[in-house]
Design a protein around this motif. Sequence first.
Motif, PDB file in Angstrom:
ATOM      1  N   ASN A 149     -70.205   6.820 -34.423  1.00 52.59           N
ATOM      2  CA  ASN A 149     -71.005   5.817 -35.123  1.00 52.59           C
ATOM      3  C   ASN A 149     -71.239   4.571 -34.278  1.00 52.59           C
ATOM      4  N   VAL A 150     -70.502   4.446 -33.175  1.00 49.35           N
ATOM      5  CA  VAL A 150     -70.598   3.271 -32.306  1.00 49.35           C
ATOM      6  C   VAL A 150     -71.046   3.664 -30.905  1.00 49.35           C
ATOM      7  N   ASP A 151     -70.432   4.688 -30.362  1.00 50.59           N
ATOM      8  CA  ASP A 151     -70.737   5.145 -29.014  1.00 50.59           C
ATOM      9  C   ASP A 151     -71.893   6.136 -29.022  1.00 50.59           C
ATOM     10  N   ILE A 152     -72.568   6.245 -27.885  1.00 53.01           N
ATOM     11  CA  ILE A 152     -73.629   7.240 -27.734  1.00 53.01           C
ATOM     12  C   ILE A 152     -72.997   8.527 -27.207  1.00 53.01           C
ATOM     13  N   VAL A 153     -73.049   9.562 -28.017  1.00 48.44           N
ATOM     14  CA  VAL A 153     -72.487  10.856 -27.636  1.00 48.44           C
ATOM     15  C   VAL A 153     -73.651  11.827 -27.413  1.00 48.44           C
ATOM     16  N   GLY A 154     -73.876  12.199 -26.160  1.00 52.15           N
ATOM     17  CA  GLY A 154     -74.977  13.082 -25.822  1.00 52.15           C
ATOM     18  C   GLY A 154     -74.578  14.544 -25.915  1.00 52.15           C
ATOM     19  N   ASN A 155     -75.509  15.407 -25.556  1.00 51.50           N
ATOM     20  CA  ASN A 155     -75.247  16.843 -25.599  1.00 51.50           C
ATOM     21  C   ASN A 155     -75.855  17.512 -24.375  1.00 51.50           C
ATOM     22  N   ALA A 176     -81.316   6.470 -23.017  1.00 46.70           N
ATOM     23  CA  ALA A 176     -79.958   5.925 -22.980  1.00 46.70           C
ATOM     24  C   ALA A 176     -79.028   6.957 -22.362  1.00 46.70           C
ATOM     25  N   ILE A 177     -78.380   6.565 -21.295  1.00 50.52           N
ATOM     26  CA  ILE A 177     -77.384   7.444 -20.696  1.00 50.52           C
ATOM     27  C   ILE A 177     -76.169   7.438 -21.618  1.00 50.52           C
ATOM     28  N   PRO A 178     -75.749   8.578 -22.115  1.00 51.04           N
ATOM     29  CA  PRO A 178     -74.673   8.592 -23.114  1.00 51.04           C
ATOM     30  C   PRO A 178     -73.334   8.119 -22.553  1.00 51.04           C
ATOM     31  N   ASP A 179     -72.533   7.529 -23.427  1.00 47.52           N
ATOM     32  CA  ASP A 179     -71.175   7.136 -23.040  1.00 47.52           C
ATOM     33  C   ASP A 179     -70.301   8.373 -22.876  1.00 47.52           C
TER      34      ASP A 179
END
Length: 217
Positions: free
Chosen positions: A79-85, A111-114
């Motif tokens: 909900n806070v961090d960007i989690v990519g796939n 956005a480059i995910p965290d």
Amino acid sequence: ITKVQISNITLNDAVFKYNGQPHSIEIVGDLPDDVVVNYQNNEQIEPGKYKVTVSFSCSHNGYSLPSTKTAFMYIYDPNVDIVGNTSDFTIKTDGIYAWISSCNIDEEEIAIPDYISSDGKVFVVKTILMNSFVDKHNLQTIIPSKYLLSVNYAAFVHCNNLNTVKLREFTSLSNDTISYLDELYDRMTIKTLIIEGGLNEITFQFGGIGFSSSDII
């Protein structure tokens, strides 16, 4: 007196999902019962990156104790961090950290995910490799991830419309990454730096202008 050598003790980086409960990391290896393990900055609840330190002590001098060890613990919150796939980003990984080897989307803002999720496991995004964003002609704005340590000099080849770097609130970037962004600026590719919210403990040069956390409100 010959001391007993204690070896093969490690403290490894780890990634946890935020659940409101304490998370911690522990040493790997066998120690005699009379050796005391002293952790610092362990047992964390809130999302973030934490440096954990462990030292060893004993009431007598019969052992050659392991040296102090450090590791990083990451707690992520979707909900806070960007989690990519791995549909959007192809990665290489060592089991904890991820290197982005290609980006499979071409949008105006990326956005480059965290973190990146793959096969049920989540990895910390550490590096952007060579040609990973090559020929992204729609790309105008790049948002670096929180824990990005390095960007290959040829990561954004032929991204002719890339002109803006947007730093998110509480972004912490390494000197190598800042130097690369500044290099893009010098090539007249990056022309705009956007800072969202405020930044914690960061000082850098961008386009010949120095910034520090005290300058940013």
